[in-house]
Design an enzyme around this catalytic site. Structure first.
Site, PDB file in Angstrom:
ATOM      1  N   HIS A  87     -26.424  -1.205  -8.744  1.00 33.63           N
ATOM      2  CA  HIS A  87     -25.020  -1.066  -8.292  1.00 33.63           C
ATOM      3  C   HIS A  87     -24.064  -2.042  -8.949  1.00 33.63           C
ATOM      4  CE1 HIS A  87     -24.434  -4.376  -5.180  1.00 33.63           C
ATOM      5  NE2 HIS A  87     -25.740  -4.420  -5.302  1.00 33.63           N
ATOM      6  N   ASN A 143     -22.679 -15.272 -10.366  1.00 35.63           N
ATOM      7  CA  ASN A 143     -21.943 -14.166  -9.768  1.00 35.63           C
ATOM      8  C   ASN A 143     -20.513 -14.518  -9.379  1.00 35.63           C
ATOM      9  OD1 ASN A 143     -23.924 -15.591  -8.065  1.00 35.63           O
ATOM     10  ND2 ASN A 143     -22.831 -14.650  -6.375  1.00 35.63           N
ATOM     11  N   CYS A 153     -21.926 -11.636  -0.226  1.00 38.68           N
ATOM     12  CA  CYS A 153     -22.763 -11.949   0.926  1.00 38.68           C
ATOM     13  C   CYS A 153     -22.161 -13.078   1.742  1.00 38.68           C
ATOM     14  CB  CYS A 153     -24.160 -12.349   0.468  1.00 38.68           C
ATOM     15  SG  CYS A 153     -24.747 -11.276  -0.811  1.00 38.68           S
ATOM     16  N   THR A 198     -32.046  -8.416  -4.501  1.00 33.69           N
ATOM     17  CA  THR A 198     -32.638  -9.317  -3.501  1.00 33.69           C
ATOM     18  C   THR A 198     -34.152  -9.162  -3.471  1.00 33.69           C
ATOM     19  OG1 THR A 198     -30.610  -9.176  -2.191  1.00 33.69           O
ATOM     20  CG2 THR A 198     -32.587  -9.939  -1.041  1.00 33.69           C
ATOM     21  N   GLN A 213     -26.097  -9.963 -12.431  1.00 34.30           N
ATOM     22  CA  GLN A 213     -24.706  -9.810 -12.871  1.00 34.30           C
ATOM     23  C   GLN A 213     -24.600  -9.497 -14.368  1.00 34.30           C
ATOM     24  OE1 GLN A 213     -21.797  -9.863 -11.153  1.00 34.30           O
ATOM     25  NE2 GLN A 213     -22.791 -10.199  -9.188  1.00 34.30           N
ATOM     26  N   THR A 243     -42.635   5.117  -0.986  1.00 35.44           N
ATOM     27  CA  THR A 243     -42.267   6.328  -1.733  1.00 35.44           C
ATOM     28  C   THR A 243     -41.134   6.011  -2.695  1.00 35.44           C
ATOM     29  OG1 THR A 243     -42.947   7.693   0.113  1.00 35.44           O
ATOM     30  CG2 THR A 243     -41.429   8.715  -1.465  1.00 35.44           C
TER      31      THR A 243
HETATM   32  N1  PLP Z   1     -28.395 -11.978  -7.527  1.00 40.09           N
HETATM   33  C1  PLP Z   1     -27.109 -12.029  -7.907  1.00 40.09           C
HETATM   34  C2  PLP Z   1     -26.703 -12.959  -8.997  1.00 40.09           C
HETATM   35  C3  PLP Z   1     -26.152 -11.204  -7.291  1.00 40.09           C
HETATM   36  O1  PLP Z   1     -24.881 -11.270  -7.675  1.00 40.09           O
HETATM   37  C4  PLP Z   1     -26.578 -10.335  -6.254  1.00 40.09           C
HETATM   38  C5  PLP Z   1     -25.596  -9.504  -5.534  1.00 40.09           C
HETATM   39  O2  PLP Z   1     -24.446  -9.868  -5.371  1.00 40.09           O
HETATM   40  C6  PLP Z   1     -27.940 -10.305  -5.915  1.00 40.09           C
HETATM   41  C7  PLP Z   1     -28.815 -11.148  -6.572  1.00 40.09           C
HETATM   42  C8  PLP Z   1     -28.455  -9.385  -4.855  1.00 40.09           C
HETATM   43  O3  PLP Z   1     -28.512  -8.077  -5.365  1.00 40.09           O
HETATM   44  P1  PLP Z   1     -28.598  -6.804  -4.413  1.00 40.09           P
HETATM   45  O4  PLP Z   1     -27.244  -6.617  -3.831  1.00 40.09           O
HETATM   46  O5  PLP Z   1     -28.972  -5.666  -5.309  1.00 40.09           O
HETATM   47  O6  PLP Z   1     -29.640  -7.091  -3.396  1.00 40.09           O
END
Ligand code: PLP
Length: 416
Positions: free
Chosen positions: A205, A155, A355, A72, A183, A241
């Site tokens: 992650h 995703n 999300c 994000t 992804q 940091t």
């Molecule tokens: N972009 C895509 C295509 C994602 O699938 C995700 C998370 O599901 C994100 C951005 C956001 O990543 P993060 O969870 O590391 O903020």
């Protein structure tokens, strides 16, 4: 009841090697990586080693990697950090991109949203058409610097976009190219030079690393304003940091991914039993889909070449897709009821992106590929990963089939 986790697109378990690499940076080597004393320097060395591993994963130089808190933040930094008056993106990006675009539109940036095909693909030709239209426009007042931002892999669907072709078009028109590769990184080979990518977002992650850490690749020479102001870490682009344990974990996950993707280049064949992890995951996912398609009527794969139920062969339904993704539309079954039933039986899957989960919102990805709201409410995403075995996948298919039969019976007395 043993749990079968099929939601790797939402997040992956931290690999044991990754956790082991991180541990000393919580305990003995806790120094601030910006400090000049020996405790700080141990952290600094580990951060720089991680930067080298991350750069190797995408064919970049270490000094082009900026550590962030995840996908994000990287998306926000990329879109809000460059000076652009026009953005060309797609209607099925992650909300981290779409909501940033909406914010920028309010600041006067003009945003073009390309529609993906029903297969979940945006073509380089579609990007070129918009670029040519802007170039040839008589009224130049709306234009100015242009940024193209197109995700590497979706995703929800797992569909892989023709990134190298899109990159070539961006280079031809002299515009910046950002890709949200959250992804894709760690799962398919990526090379920022071969693909002409200027900016790339990724998150640990999603490929065996810890949550809350990621990176933004910024091609040398691209000028950027920071989102965060402060102590000037990361050459002033990302103050704060450094998250040493998280960055070390990201670096270890990248090192493992480099190794596993290289194994994919050399693995002779599935039949020899010497397969790369992504080949293993792809074939496990395919077996899962094949069994469900063979035993249930009214099931189709979203983001596939053939949208009709029960495609005759896997070749027909195979669009360029990430190894682990299977997004299924199951007629006459509410995805919410199915997900609850599956969870009760130990299967973790999801109805849309993590999300959007838990909200009543219809998936913007599924509607962007042409599904109605009702059709989108019949879709479930299963995503496979490293901890899943063939036996788990087969057991999961059996549980899905039983659960769908139960729900269909309850709904209208239909029996298979
Ligand atoms: N972009 C895509 C295509 C994602 O699938 C995700 C998370 O599901 C994100 C951005 C956001 O990543 P993060 O969870 O590391 O903020």
């Amino acid at each position: 009841m043993t749990r079968i986790y099929l939601d790797h697109a939402a997040t992956t378990p931290v690999r044991p090697e990754v956790l082991a690499a991180m541990m000393p940076y919580f305990t003995e080597e806790y120094g601030n990586a910006s400090a000049l004393h020996s405790a700080g320097q141990a952290g600094r060395e580990a951060v720089e080693a991680a930067r080298t591993n991350v750069a190797a994963l995408i064919g970049a130089e270490p000094e082009e990697i900026y550590f962030t808190s995840g996908g994000t933040e990287s998306d926000n930094q990329a879109l809000r950090g460059v000076d652009c008056r026009t953005i060309i993106t797609t209607a099925f990006e992650h909300k981290a991109v779409l909501n940033t675009c909406a914010f920028l539109e309010k600041q006067g940036v003009s945003v073009h949203y390309l529609q993906p095909s029903c297969e979940g693909i945006v073509t380089a030709e579609a990007v070129e058409n918009v670029l040519a239209e802007i170039r040839d426009r008589a009224d130049k007042s709306e234009t100015g610097p242009i940024l193209v931002s197109i995700m590497t892999a979706n995703n929800e669907l797992g569909t892989i976009q023709p990134i190298a072709e899109i990159g070539a078009v961006c280079r031809k028109y002299g515009v910046l190219f950002h890709t949200d590769a959250v992804q894709a990184v760690g799962h398919i080979p990526m090379n920022v030079n071969a693909m002409n990518i200027d900016l790339l977002s990724a998150s640990a992650h999603k490929f065996g690393g810890p949550k809350g850490v990621g990176f933004l690749y910024v091609r040398k020479g691209v000028s950027m304003d920071p989102l965060l102001l402060g102590g000037g870490q990361e050459h002033g682009l990302r103050s704060g940091t450094l998250n040493t344990p998280g960055i070390v974990g990201l670096g270890k996950a990248a090192e493992i991914a480099v190794r596993e993707l290289a194994a994919g280049d050399t693995a002779p064949s599935v039949a020899d039993g010497d397969v790369s992890e992504s080949t293993r995951i792809t074939s496990m996912r395919d077996l899962f889909e094949q069994r469900i398609l063979a035993e249930l009527s009214g099931v189709s794969v979203n983001g596939s070449r053939n949208q009709s139920a029960n495609a005759a062969s896997m070749e027909e339904i195979r669009a360029p897709r990430l190894p682990g993704h299977s997004n299924l539309r199951i007629r006459d079954v509410e995805s919410e009821s199915l997900l609850i039933l599956l969870d009760m039986k130990g299967i973790c899957a999801s109805g849309g992106s993590a999300c959007a989960a838990g909200t009543e919102e219809v998936s913007h990805v599924l509607t962007a590929i042409g599904l109605t709201d009702d059709e989108a409410s019949e879709c479930v995403r299963f995503t496979f990963g490293s901890g899943v075995s063939d036996e788990d996948a087969d057991r999961a298919a059996e549980i899905v089939i039983d659960s769908v039969r139960t729900l269909r019976k309850l709904r209208s007395g239909i029996t298979e």
